[in-house]
Design a protein around this motif. Structure first.
Motif, PDB file in Angstrom:
ATOM      1  N   ALA A 108     -17.347  38.834  11.138  1.00 65.69           N
ATOM      2  CA  ALA A 108     -18.727  39.312  11.139  1.00 65.69           C
ATOM      3  C   ALA A 108     -19.239  39.481  12.567  1.00 65.69           C
ATOM      4  N   ARG A 109     -18.959  38.507  13.432  1.00 60.24           N
ATOM      5  CA  ARG A 109     -19.398  38.580  14.831  1.00 60.24           C
ATOM      6  C   ARG A 109     -18.669  39.706  15.560  1.00 60.24           C
ATOM      7  N   ARG A 110     -17.389  39.867  15.286  1.00 57.38           N
ATOM      8  CA  ARG A 110     -16.585  40.890  15.959  1.00 57.38           C
ATOM      9  C   ARG A 110     -17.046  42.292  15.570  1.00 57.38           C
ATOM     10  N   ARG A 142     -20.329  22.825  11.987  1.00 55.91           N
ATOM     11  CA  ARG A 142     -21.551  22.856  12.797  1.00 55.91           C
ATOM     12  C   ARG A 142     -21.576  21.698  13.794  1.00 55.91           C
ATOM     13  N   GLU A 143     -21.148  20.515  13.365  1.00 54.19           N
ATOM     14  CA  GLU A 143     -21.130  19.351  14.251  1.00 54.19           C
ATOM     15  C   GLU A 143     -20.173  19.550  15.424  1.00 54.19           C
ATOM     16  N   HIS A 144     -19.102  20.302  15.199  1.00 54.23           N
ATOM     17  CA  HIS A 144     -18.159  20.591  16.277  1.00 54.23           C
ATOM     18  C   HIS A 144     -18.643  21.731  17.172  1.00 54.23           C
ATOM     19  N   GLY A 145     -19.743  22.366  16.797  1.00 54.95           N
ATOM     20  CA  GLY A 145     -20.269  23.457  17.602  1.00 54.95           C
ATOM     21  C   GLY A 145     -19.554  24.772  17.376  1.00 54.95           C
ATOM     22  N   TRP A 146     -18.831  24.894  16.258  1.00 59.52           N
ATOM     23  CA  TRP A 146     -18.065  26.108  15.986  1.00 59.52           C
ATOM     24  C   TRP A 146     -18.867  27.140  15.200  1.00 59.52           C
ATOM     25  N   LEU A 147     -19.949  26.719  14.565  1.00 53.99           N
ATOM     26  CA  LEU A 147     -20.842  27.672  13.921  1.00 53.99           C
ATOM     27  C   LEU A 147     -22.273  27.198  14.106  1.00 53.99           C
ATOM     28  N   GLN A 148     -23.216  28.105  13.894  1.00 55.39           N
ATOM     29  CA  GLN A 148     -24.628  27.783  14.041  1.00 55.39           C
ATOM     30  C   GLN A 148     -25.417  28.487  12.949  1.00 55.39           C
ATOM     31  N   ARG A 149     -26.581  27.938  12.644  1.00 55.41           N
ATOM     32  CA  ARG A 149     -27.481  28.589  11.701  1.00 55.41           C
ATOM     33  C   ARG A 149     -28.521  29.362  12.501  1.00 55.41           C
ATOM     34  N   LEU A 150     -28.630  30.658  12.235  1.00 57.69           N
ATOM     35  CA  LEU A 150     -29.556  31.510  12.960  1.00 57.69           C
ATOM     36  C   LEU A 150     -30.975  31.351  12.425  1.00 57.69           C
ATOM     37  N   THR A 154     -29.066  32.640   8.221  1.00 62.49           N
ATOM     38  CA  THR A 154     -27.652  32.958   8.038  1.00 62.49           C
ATOM     39  C   THR A 154     -26.796  32.142   9.000  1.00 62.49           C
ATOM     40  N   LEU A 155     -25.491  32.181   8.786  1.00 64.61           N
ATOM     41  CA  LEU A 155     -24.547  31.426   9.606  1.00 64.61           C
ATOM     42  C   LEU A 155     -23.788  32.376  10.520  1.00 64.61           C
ATOM     43  N   ALA A 156     -23.489  31.912  11.730  1.00 61.14           N
ATOM     44  CA  ALA A 156     -22.752  32.744  12.682  1.00 61.14           C
ATOM     45  C   ALA A 156     -21.807  31.868  13.489  1.00 61.14           C
ATOM     46  N   ILE A 157     -20.681  32.429  13.858  1.00 53.63           N
ATOM     47  CA  ILE A 157     -19.720  31.709  14.678  1.00 53.63           C
ATOM     48  C   ILE A 157     -20.224  31.658  16.117  1.00 53.63           C
ATOM     49  N   THR A 158     -19.903  30.587  16.825  1.00 53.32           N
ATOM     50  CA  THR A 158     -20.277  30.439  18.230  1.00 53.32           C
ATOM     51  C   THR A 158     -19.099  30.841  19.113  1.00 53.32           C
ATOM     52  N   ALA A 159     -19.337  30.852  20.434  1.00 56.52           N
ATOM     53  CA  ALA A 159     -18.246  31.155  21.365  1.00 56.52           C
ATOM     54  C   ALA A 159     -17.134  30.111  21.236  1.00 56.52           C
ATOM     55  N   ASP A 160     -17.522  28.849  21.069  1.00 53.65           N
ATOM     56  CA  ASP A 160     -16.514  27.804  20.872  1.00 53.65           C
ATOM     57  C   ASP A 160     -15.743  28.037  19.578  1.00 53.65           C
ATOM     58  N   GLY A 161     -16.450  28.537  18.560  1.00 57.25           N
ATOM     59  CA  GLY A 161     -15.784  28.832  17.297  1.00 57.25           C
ATOM     60  C   GLY A 161     -14.779  29.958  17.437  1.00 57.25           C
ATOM     61  N   VAL A 162     -15.135  30.977  18.224  1.00 59.28           N
ATOM     62  CA  VAL A 162     -14.200  32.076  18.481  1.00 59.28           C
ATOM     63  C   VAL A 162     -12.956  31.543  19.183  1.00 59.28           C
ATOM     64  N   ASP A 163     -13.172  30.683  20.184  1.00 59.72           N
ATOM     65  CA  ASP A 163     -12.032  30.092  20.887  1.00 59.72           C
ATOM     66  C   ASP A 163     -11.145  29.312  19.919  1.00 59.72           C
ATOM     67  N   VAL A 165     -10.753  29.791  16.667  1.00 61.27           N
ATOM     68  CA  VAL A 165     -10.005  30.723  15.825  1.00 61.27           C
ATOM     69  C   VAL A 165      -8.801  31.274  16.580  1.00 61.27           C
ATOM     70  N   MET A 166      -9.006  31.646  17.839  1.00 60.86           N
ATOM     71  CA  MET A 166      -7.908  32.203  18.621  1.00 60.86           C
ATOM     72  C   MET A 166      -6.835  31.152  18.899  1.00 60.86           C
ATOM     73  N   GLU A 167      -7.253  29.909  19.100  1.00 63.30           N
ATOM     74  CA  GLU A 167      -6.277  28.835  19.300  1.00 63.30           C
ATOM     75  C   GLU A 167      -5.375  28.671  18.082  1.00 63.30           C
ATOM     76  N   MET A 168      -5.933  28.955  16.915  1.00 64.87           N
ATOM     77  CA  MET A 168      -5.177  28.794  15.676  1.00 64.87           C
ATOM     78  C   MET A 168      -4.418  30.053  15.277  1.00 64.87           C
ATOM     79  N   GLY A 169      -4.403  31.063  16.159  1.00 66.28           N
ATOM     80  CA  GLY A 169      -3.593  32.244  15.894  1.00 66.28           C
ATOM     81  C   GLY A 169      -4.368  33.483  15.513  1.00 66.28           C
ATOM     82  N   GLY A 170      -5.702  33.436  15.571  1.00 62.91           N
ATOM     83  CA  GLY A 170      -6.503  34.602  15.230  1.00 62.91           C
ATOM     84  C   GLY A 170      -6.995  34.556  13.796  1.00 62.91           C
ATOM     85  N   PRO A 171      -7.977  35.400  13.460  1.00 55.94           N
ATOM     86  CA  PRO A 171      -8.600  35.344  12.132  1.00 55.94           C
ATOM     87  C   PRO A 171      -7.684  35.713  10.982  1.00 55.94           C
TER      88      PRO A 171
END
Length: 217
Positions: A108-110, A142-150, A154-163, A165-171
């Protein structure tokens, strides 16, 4: 019927014993569509029968009151026979669901960086998972800072969340989504108040194949 043979209907529907009638009905509708024998992807006649029976009892105030009267004893029996193998299966499935949630929010963010929010109803539709089943995982992410409530709820991924996802091999990593990945949020009908999915429209994340990571800090 003895306590040993009495099903845990709250566990069958995966709702809290304190869930209200609307929540129980909402979860029932999603699970019934997922396990309906006509659903070619996730149909399961035994699970469907269990879900229907659980709803029959928990949706009737009198039957539910009678059931709740000895629910504590049922719980004691359930935990007595709890085994480590089933616990590991649950942990793997939980890890898979957390990965799927972040993958949807990443897409969604991408696809629209200015409007990255995904509503809880959309997540239910895309993942085929009721909100009640996702609450713990949304809190964890949310506690890990990987998503936030706008501000709009609605819910959205954070920059840390994007990182993450990429660490785990991509979406689209197979161990995040498994076979039958949920549709991307940009597909028609995935934003806003979509209607309930029909059989096979919203595949549930498959159990994890042994890849870890979502449970780590």
């Amino acid at each position: 019927m003895s306590h040993e043979n009495t099903p845990d209907y709250y566990s069958v529907l995966q709702v809290s014993p304190h869930a209200d009638g609307d929540t129980i009905e909402r979860v029932f509708r999603l699970l019934a569509k997922r396990f309906h024998p006509d659903n070619g992807e996730s149909g399961d006649s035994d699970r469907f029968s269990q879900v229907v029976e659980a709803f029959r009892v928990l949706s009737d105030p009198e039957k539910r009151a009678a059931y709740d009267a000895h629910y504590q004893e049922i719980q004691q029996v359930r935990w007595k026979v709890f085994d480590q193998e089933s616990a590991q299966d649950d942990v793997a499935a939980d890890r898979q669901l957390r990965g799927a949630i972040l993958s949807v929010l990443y897409s969604a963010r991408r696809n629209d960086v200015d409007r990255p929010g995904v509503g809880i109803v959309d997540l239910e539709q895309l993942l085929g998972t009721p909100e009640a089943h996702m609450k713990f995982h949304l809190w964890y992410l949310r506690e890990h800072g990987w998503l936030q409530r706008l501000d709009n709820g609605t819910l959205a991924i954070t920059a840390d969340g994007v990182d993450r996802v990429m660490e785990m091999g991509g979406p689209d990593a197979p161990h995040l989504l498994g076979p039958g990945s949920p549709p991307s949020p940009e597909e028609p009908g995935s934003r806003g108040e979509a209607s309930d999915p029909g059989p096979g429209d919203a595949p549930h994340p498959a159990p994890d194949q042994g890849h870890g990571g979502w449970g780590a800090s």
